[in-house]
Design a protein around this motif. Structure first.
Motif, PDB file in Angstrom:
ATOM      1  N   ILE A 156      54.840  42.641  45.097  1.00 26.28           N
ATOM      2  CA  ILE A 156      54.162  41.919  46.171  1.00 26.28           C
ATOM      3  C   ILE A 156      52.673  41.838  45.867  1.00 26.28           C
ATOM      4  O   ILE A 156      52.041  42.842  45.538  1.00 26.28           O
ATOM      5  N   ALA A 157      52.124  40.636  45.997  1.00 23.65           N
ATOM      6  CA  ALA A 157      50.679  40.448  45.904  1.00 23.65           C
ATOM      7  C   ALA A 157      50.197  40.075  47.302  1.00 23.65           C
ATOM      8  O   ALA A 157      50.384  38.943  47.758  1.00 23.65           O
ATOM      9  N   LEU A 158      49.605  41.042  48.004  1.00 25.02           N
ATOM     10  CA  LEU A 158      49.174  40.826  49.379  1.00 25.02           C
ATOM     11  C   LEU A 158      47.763  40.257  49.406  1.00 25.02           C
ATOM     12  O   LEU A 158      46.850  40.784  48.776  1.00 25.02           O
ATOM     13  N   HIS A 159      47.576  39.178  50.175  1.00 30.60           N
ATOM     14  CA  HIS A 159      46.261  38.555  50.342  1.00 30.60           C
ATOM     15  C   HIS A 159      45.959  38.452  51.828  1.00 30.60           C
ATOM     16  O   HIS A 159      46.764  37.912  52.597  1.00 30.60           O
ATOM     17  N   VAL A 188      52.068  37.229  49.478  1.00 31.03           N
ATOM     18  CA  VAL A 188      52.163  37.293  50.932  1.00 31.03           C
ATOM     19  C   VAL A 188      50.756  37.082  51.479  1.00 31.03           C
ATOM     20  O   VAL A 188      49.839  37.844  51.142  1.00 31.03           O
ATOM     21  N   VAL A 189      50.587  36.049  52.287  1.00 28.72           N
ATOM     22  CA  VAL A 189      49.261  35.705  52.819  1.00 28.72           C
ATOM     23  C   VAL A 189      49.322  35.774  54.345  1.00 28.72           C
ATOM     24  O   VAL A 189      50.071  35.028  54.978  1.00 28.72           O
ATOM     25  N   VAL A 190      48.533  36.675  54.917  1.00 22.45           N
ATOM     26  CA  VAL A 190      48.474  36.842  56.377  1.00 22.45           C
ATOM     27  C   VAL A 190      47.017  36.999  56.790  1.00 22.45           C
ATOM     28  O   VAL A 190      46.173  37.373  55.978  1.00 22.45           O
ATOM     29  N   PRO A 191      46.700  36.746  58.061  1.00 20.40           N
ATOM     30  CA  PRO A 191      45.318  36.902  58.516  1.00 20.40           C
ATOM     31  C   PRO A 191      44.901  38.371  58.547  1.00 20.40           C
ATOM     32  O   PRO A 191      45.705  39.256  58.829  1.00 20.40           O
ATOM     33  N   GLY A 197      56.807  32.789  44.378  1.00 18.41           N
ATOM     34  CA  GLY A 197      57.156  32.384  45.725  1.00 18.41           C
ATOM     35  C   GLY A 197      56.083  32.835  46.694  1.00 18.41           C
ATOM     36  O   GLY A 197      55.193  33.620  46.343  1.00 18.41           O
ATOM     37  N   LEU A 198      56.185  32.340  47.934  1.00 21.24           N
ATOM     38  CA  LEU A 198      55.124  32.592  48.901  1.00 21.24           C
ATOM     39  C   LEU A 198      55.695  32.813  50.295  1.00 21.24           C
ATOM     40  O   LEU A 198      56.515  32.037  50.777  1.00 21.24           O
ATOM     41  N   LEU A 199      55.234  33.895  50.942  1.00 19.07           N
ATOM     42  CA  LEU A 199      55.415  34.103  52.372  1.00 19.07           C
ATOM     43  C   LEU A 199      54.042  33.950  53.004  1.00 19.07           C
ATOM     44  O   LEU A 199      53.085  34.598  52.566  1.00 19.07           O
ATOM     45  N   ILE A 200      53.929  33.134  54.033  1.00 17.71           N
ATOM     46  CA  ILE A 200      52.601  32.854  54.579  1.00 17.71           C
ATOM     47  C   ILE A 200      52.643  32.685  56.092  1.00 17.71           C
ATOM     48  O   ILE A 200      53.582  32.109  56.634  1.00 17.71           O
ATOM     49  N   ALA A 201      51.615  33.217  56.736  1.00 14.70           N
ATOM     50  CA  ALA A 201      51.402  33.027  58.165  1.00 14.70           C
ATOM     51  C   ALA A 201      49.950  32.604  58.356  1.00 14.70           C
ATOM     52  O   ALA A 201      49.079  33.445  58.581  1.00 14.70           O
ATOM     53  N   LEU A 248      43.266  31.452  48.483  1.00  9.66           N
ATOM     54  CA  LEU A 248      44.055  32.657  48.209  1.00  9.66           C
ATOM     55  C   LEU A 248      45.413  32.289  47.610  1.00  9.66           C
ATOM     56  O   LEU A 248      45.877  32.932  46.659  1.00  9.66           O
ATOM     57  N   VAL A 249      46.040  31.260  48.159  1.00  7.73           N
ATOM     58  CA  VAL A 249      47.331  30.820  47.628  1.00  7.73           C
ATOM     59  C   VAL A 249      47.165  30.292  46.206  1.00  7.73           C
ATOM     60  O   VAL A 249      47.961  30.609  45.305  1.00  7.73           O
ATOM     61  N   GLU A 250      46.148  29.490  45.967  1.00  2.00           N
ATOM     62  CA  GLU A 250      45.928  28.947  44.627  1.00  2.00           C
ATOM     63  C   GLU A 250      45.691  30.053  43.611  1.00  2.00           C
ATOM     64  O   GLU A 250      46.184  29.997  42.472  1.00  2.00           O
TER      65      GLU A 250
END
Length: 363
Positions: free
Chosen positions: A108-111, A81-84, A134-138, A123-125
């Protein structure tokens, strides 16, 4: 101007509830206050039963889900999960996603992406290299150029990916990517209809312009106001000098809000987001402009709008539900063969929370 205590504590609570656990020092860095200040806030929230303290960490009091079924972790069920960083709006979205994923036994791997152009890609890489399936991203995407620069690599990740609160451009490389977001046109419609129904005919829209949501809102307000037969005059302006990324802007678009309202005889304003809206209300008070007696105000986001004085009427996007639905969609994609179903673009409708900051215009 110093942030109100209640607002800061609400942000702390939202951040911890979204993550489950947070370090006091990290919270201090995100809120840009001292560790001592955060500790005092945490003590008060703990006394109220809203948080639990540990050694240097804070935990949510929300019920923990049952333990995941045996073998779930061994099967590699992990999503990134990638969020600002420092984004209170998305904390609620993150909380909704976290609830669904934990209930499904998915790790969950929060970034948290820093405030820098292109910060999400490394961060995604790294998350994919660590085994995320899988990826959840904002993405932050402060300007359209930043957004376009991410299209190709995001579309080519090769794992199920769902955009949260981001709407891909039509015809872009991301057009077929799954996304779940709020219908901000409908949110703009709610705000305008509420003010027009109270009798307002001249309205200022003051928003940010440094995120996909902000740019969508500007376009939506312009479309709704231009088409409304009862809106006599309207204008758009940056809500703060640092809130724009895609200029140049005209003199009116960068004008101080009270001066712009006086120039056009406006009796109402719609302000995005909550913190900026609260600051504008304080600035109006300093110029002897009373809310709602002299100027009606509707905020957009409804993260902390209800804590204002007066509490602000606000458009409330379904932030938690966006996260929940995005996580459910990602889980569905993880359970099926790639490409077996068409991409999905889901839009959820905001609500209007009527409080005390909007009234009929003075005669």
């Amino acid at each position: 101007m110093r942030e109100p205590v209640d607002l800061r504590r609400q942000r702390i609570l939202a951040a911890v509830q979204a993550r489950g656990t947070a370090r006091v020092r990290d919270l201090a860095d995100e809120l840009q206050v001292s560790v001592v200040t955060v500790r005092r806030d945490v003590e008060e929230l703990t006394r109220e039963g809203r948080l639990r303290r540990g050694h240097g960490v804070v935990r949510s009091t929300l019920p923990s889900p049952d333990a995941p079924p045996a073998g779930a972790a061994a099967a590699g069920d992990r999503v990134a999960v990638v969020v600002p960083v420092r984004h209170s709006y998305l904390n609620e979205t993150l909380h909704g996603a976290r609830t669904v994923l934990e209930e499904a036994g998915v790790r969950i791997a929060l970034h948290l992406a820093p405030q820098a152009s292109g910060a999400e890609r490394p961060l995604v890489e790294r998350a994919l290299a660590d085994g995320a399936r899988g990826l959840l991203i904002a993405p932050r995407w402060r300007g359209r150029a930043e957004e376009e620069a991410d299209h190709e690599w995001l579309a080519a990740l090769g794992v199920p990916t769902v955009l949260m609160e981001r709407r891909p451009w039509r015809g872009s490389a991301l057009h077929a990517l799954d996304s779940v977001c709020s219908d901000h046109w409908y949110g703009a419609h709610l705000a305008v209809e509420h003010l027009v129904g109270l009798g307002h005919r001249r309205i200022v829209f003051a928003t940010r312009h440094d995120s996909p949501t902000a740019r969508s809102l500007r376009a939506a307000f312009a479309e709704v106001a231009q088409a409304h037969p009862l809106v006599e005059q309207w204008a758009w302006a940056l809500i703060a000098p640092e809130a724009g990324a895609d200029g140049p802007y005209s003199a009116d678009e960068t004008a101080e809000l009270p001066a712009l309202m006086r120039k056009m005889g406006a009796t109402a304003a719609v302000l995005h987001g909550d913190v900026d809206a609260l600051m504008i209300v304080q600035r109006l008070a300093e110029e002897a402009v009373r809310v709602p007696q002299d100027c009606s105000v509707v905020a957009y986001d409804d993260v902390v709008a209800g804590l204002g004085s007066p509490p602000l009427t606000a458009v409330s996007p379904p932030k938690t539900e966006v996260g929940r639905m995005a996580a459910e969609l990602l889980l569905q994609r993880l359970s099926e063969a790639p490409g077996s179903r068409p991409g999905r673009r889901v839009e959820l409708l905001p609500r209007l929370m009527v409080r005390g900051s909007a009234d009929r215009p003075a005669v």
